[in-house]
Design an enzyme around this catalytic site. Structure first.
Site, PDB file in Angstrom:
ATOM      1  N   GLU A  39      15.531  -6.285  -3.357  1.00 33.41           N
ATOM      2  CA  GLU A  39      14.932  -6.846  -4.359  1.00 33.41           C
ATOM      3  C   GLU A  39      15.293  -6.222  -5.533  1.00 33.41           C
ATOM      4  O   GLU A  39      15.400  -7.111  -6.595  1.00 33.41           O
ATOM      5  CB  GLU A  39      13.344  -6.682  -4.033  1.00 33.41           C
ATOM      6  CG  GLU A  39      12.887  -7.616  -3.015  1.00 33.41           C
ATOM      7  CD  GLU A  39      13.225  -9.184  -3.200  1.00 33.41           C
ATOM      8  OE1 GLU A  39      12.733  -9.573  -4.376  1.00 33.41           O
ATOM      9  OE2 GLU A  39      13.759  -9.770  -2.501  1.00 33.41           O
ATOM     10  N   GLY A  89       1.040  -1.086   0.083  1.00 30.18           N
ATOM     11  CA  GLY A  89       0.201   0.060  -0.036  1.00 30.18           C
ATOM     12  C   GLY A  89       0.889   1.308  -0.030  1.00 30.18           C
ATOM     13  O   GLY A  89       1.099   1.744   1.173  1.00 30.18           O
ATOM     14  N   TYR A  90       1.193   1.598  -1.126  1.00 26.63           N
ATOM     15  CA  TYR A  90       2.083   2.781  -1.238  1.00 26.63           C
ATOM     16  C   TYR A  90       1.379   4.091  -2.185  1.00 26.63           C
ATOM     17  O   TYR A  90       1.352   4.889  -1.584  1.00 26.63           O
ATOM     18  CB  TYR A  90       3.383   2.396  -2.034  1.00 26.63           C
ATOM     19  CG  TYR A  90       4.441   1.191  -1.340  1.00 26.63           C
ATOM     20  CD1 TYR A  90       4.217   0.893  -0.202  1.00 26.63           C
ATOM     21  CD2 TYR A  90       5.635   1.026  -2.085  1.00 26.63           C
ATOM     22  CE1 TYR A  90       5.101  -0.089   0.549  1.00 26.63           C
ATOM     23  CE2 TYR A  90       6.260  -0.037  -1.453  1.00 26.63           C
ATOM     24  CZ  TYR A  90       6.135  -0.563  -0.273  1.00 26.63           C
ATOM     25  OH  TYR A  90       6.879  -1.419   0.579  1.00 26.63           O
TER      26      TYR A  90
END
Length: 727
Positions: A583, A467-468
């Site tokens: 990542e 949720g950005y």
């Protein structure tokens, strides 16, 4: 050590000038100096240095704009070192500098305009064009057949040399030979085809050295040159221009190193990668040269400036021996003719190769036959996730492939993680895991959070969304407005998140503002784990243009326990960026592996269509994609190497992500061009090629260019982090 030594020697004894502006006396003098350095013996035997050392030397000559005839000497050394005739005294003469060789492939050059010679009764007659350094050479070496060379004394009667101006520079020569005595030397240790591949690779190395030097000068100039009251390197147009150059140059550097490594190891795939290097580096280095000149502006027009000489060198070296067009033809022949097996498989080390085989075997037992066919028959929106499959993978422990062992992970290397990603992509398995969220918990979570959430992720039971983004906060995430306020033993969350893909997950890894007055703005952000069944959450799903889904999610007085904050209050930016850093190094790798798999599916389809398989335009297009895929895979491997002892530097993760994301777009566009209207048929339509795979890939590719930081943001990061340009 060799590079540093040679660069130091050239810095001291040679002043960079444009190609062809140097006197024969100056070139002869620097050649004498290189003889003293032992450089002229490269290629004469393994003890004198192999292709890796040859490429280093050629790069340094290109960087210094030094026209010493090393290219010819190296080719002579390579072919004469295995000559069946006694050529030891010739090798010795080349090594000591008493014989200076000019080399030409003549009739065996891929460029038909080079000319040829005719040998009769050990006399050579004919003409040769574009013979480098013939002005200072004592002898010419030219193939007379696939197994014979002619050694010609250029000072003998009947030999005439005429200087040739090409790309506005002197340095090439035309030779006219009229019954000139020639010594015929038989050789059998190296094929002419392999010699040409080495010759092309060496010229690319010199062009790379020249382009890299000009680029470094342009970056320095962008930091110093002021216009409109500030350094021009502060303007985004300049930053992105130079970031593009750097991406191209790094791709060339890595593919050349890979060719040299494989050739030195005796791996037959070096020939394929040599063609890839030529097919990519020719256009890439010329692009970089053009953009370098654009950065210099009018300053770079002046011949007394160093840049024009490098521009000329790059263009001359990248069109020689047939250039990129010849390399693409060779790649296409390997891809489509004579029982091709497609793209080569990378050596991922003993552990990586073993894991690749294990995963392949597991998929053959668990993700094949009717089960996979049933899954593939579903619409794409139903193929984004398979809960049962996730649980089965969870039982293997592979979801925690890169996790530390203290968190029940396998602590596998980046190469092993690539092996897993590649094999799952080739098996067309559904997505699994929540790697960014797991990284955040491992790095910043409390022991209680790690105990509660990590086992769920590891077993494949829980997916976490991110949720950005918000209506006013996309790339500028620090502008987010969703708030989290303390109320007793809870945080109360209010706000809206958009473009949330894993909206159907069990939890949301959510960024919220806990201090609205913090300066700078990102200092007031905290990260939370929000159960998606909490009261006050409203989900409005929407269909994406690639047939997937994301959602607008509204949080209205959503209460989560105080212990659901990850990391310290107001330090969420550190949590968010720290987790992403682990990542980002493999994001680009994941993208290029998708492209590689789609490429292979397209190649196999084209093999069933002779009308397309034999079309020269289709073959050229596929060869271009093949070489670009190898650049993407080289960038992936480099990120893995950098991340082996920690975190891949973000600028290199950005390079990989930018290149591979945009390659995915180009490939999707190219597939449609090749397949025509049938290629545009979407899934489940009658006659759709491979169930609409290729057109759907194109629609999906846009996400990879935009998500996890848009490519424009990534270019800015490259310019500022890797090149040191001002913010």
């Amino acid at each position: 050590m060799f590079r540093d030594s040679l660069r130091g020697f050239l810095d001291k004894h040679w002043r960079a000038q444009g190609p062809g502006t140097e006197s024969s006396e100056a070139i002869a003098a620097i050649w004498t100096g290189l003889v003293g350095q032992g450089v002229t013996a490269l290629g004469a035997s393994p003890n004198e240095g192999g292709l890796r050392e040859i490429l280093v030397a050629m790069e340094e000559l290109g960087r210094a704009a030094c026209p010493a005839p090393l290219w010819s000497a190296v080719l002579a050394n390579l072919v004469l070192s295995d000559a069946s005739s006694d050529a030891s005294h010739i090798l010795e003469a080349i090594g000591t500098g008493t014989m200076r060789i000019a080399f030409s492939f003549g009739a065996f050059d891929a460029d038909s305009g080079i000319g040829s010679i005719n040998l009769q009764n050990e006399k050579a007659t004919g003409s040769l064009r574009f013979v480098e350094a013939a002005g200072i050479a004592t002898h010419l070496l030219v193939p007379a057949s696939e197994a014979q060379l002619a050694l010609i004394d250029l000072d003998a009667p009947g030999a005439r040399r005429m200087p040739v101006r090409a790309m506005g520079a002197w340095g090439n020569w035309e030779l006219a030979l009229n019954a000139v005595p020639a010594r015929v030397i038989s050789f059998n240790g190296i094929s002419l085809s392999d010699l040409r591949s080495i010759a092309r690779t060496a010229l690319l190395a010199r062009a790379h050295g020249a382009a890299r030097r000009a680029f470094e000068l342009a970056v320095a100039y962008a930091k110093e040159r002021h216009q409109f009251g500030q350094p021009i390197g502060r303007f985004q147009a300049i930053q992105h221009k130079l970031a593009n150059c750097f991406i191209d140059l790094e791709g060339v550097r890595l593919i050349l190193q890979h060719v040299a490594k494989l050739q030195t190891q005796g791996d037959h795939e070096w020939r394929y990668f040599a063609h890839c290097a030529m097919a990519f580096a020719g256009p890439a280095l010329r692009r970089a040269s053009l953009e370098t000149q654009h950065t210099f502006g009018a300053v770079g027009y002046a011949e007394e400036h160093e840049a024009p000489g490098h521009f000329k060198r790059v263009h001359l070296d990248t069109i020689a021996l047939g250039g990129a067009a010849y390399a693409r033809k060779s790649l296409a022949a390997g891809l489509f003719d004579g029982g091709s097996t497609g793209l080569p498989q990378y050596d991922l080390g003993p552990a990586g190769n073993e894991l690749r085989a294990q995963v392949r075997s597991w998929l053959a037992q668990n993700w094949t036959g009717d089960r996979k066919a049933g899954f593939d028959a579903k619409p794409f929106a139903k193929r984004e996730f398979d809960a049962e499959f996730a649980l089965e993978v969870g039982a293997t422990g592979w979801i925690g492939l890169g996790w530390p062992q203290q968190h029940c992970g396998q602590a596998r290397s980046p190469l092993e993680q690539i092996a897993f990603m590649e094999t799952m992509e080739q098996g067309e398995a559904p997505r699994i895991g929540a790697s960014i969220q797991a990284n955040a918990l491992i790095m910043f979570g409390t022991s209680e959070q790690q105990t509660k959430y990590l086992p769920e992720i590891l077993r494949g039971e829980a997916m976490h969304g991110m949720g950005y983004s918000e209506p006013q906060a996309g790339s500028d995430l620090a502008a987010l407005r969703t708030s989290a306020t303390r109320d007793g033993d809870h945080w109360v969350i209010n706000g809206q998140k958009i473009w949330t893909t894993t909206w159907w997950g069990k939890y949301m890894f959510l960024a919220a503002r806990t201090d609205k007055n913090a300066t700078p703005p990102h200092a007031g952000i905290s990260m939370f784990i929000v159960p998606m069944n909490a009261p006050g959450i409203t989900i409005q799903p929407a269909t994406t243009m690639y047939d997937g889904s994301f959602a607008n999610i509204f949080y209205d007085n959503v209460r989560v326990p105080l212990e659901n904050i990850v990391g310290r209050e107001n330090e969420g930016w550190k949590v968010l960026t720290g987790a992403l850093a682990f990542e980002r190094g493999l994001v680009g790798g994941g993208i290029v592996l998708k492209v590689a798999h789609a490429f292979e599916q397209l190649r196999l389809h084209l093999m069933t269509r002779p009308d397309l398989r034999d079309d020269p335009i289709v073959r050229d297009r596929m060869a271009t994609f093949a070489c670009e895929i190898e650049i993407g895979r080289q960038l992936m491997m480099h990120c893995a190497e950098l991340g082996a002892d920690g975190v891949t530097p973000p600028e290199y993760g950005a390079i990989s992500k930018v290149f591979s994301g945009e390659l995915m777009e180009r490939f999707g566009e190219g597939a449609l061009d090749m397949l025509g209207m049938r290629g545009a048929l979407s899934e489940q339509m009658p006659g759709a090629i491979q169930n609409g795979r290729f057109e759907q890939n194109l629609r999906h590719s846009l996400m990879w260019v935009i998500s996890i930081g848009t490519n424009e943001i990534q270019r800015t990061l490259i310019a500022q982090r890797a090149l040191g340009l001002p913010r």
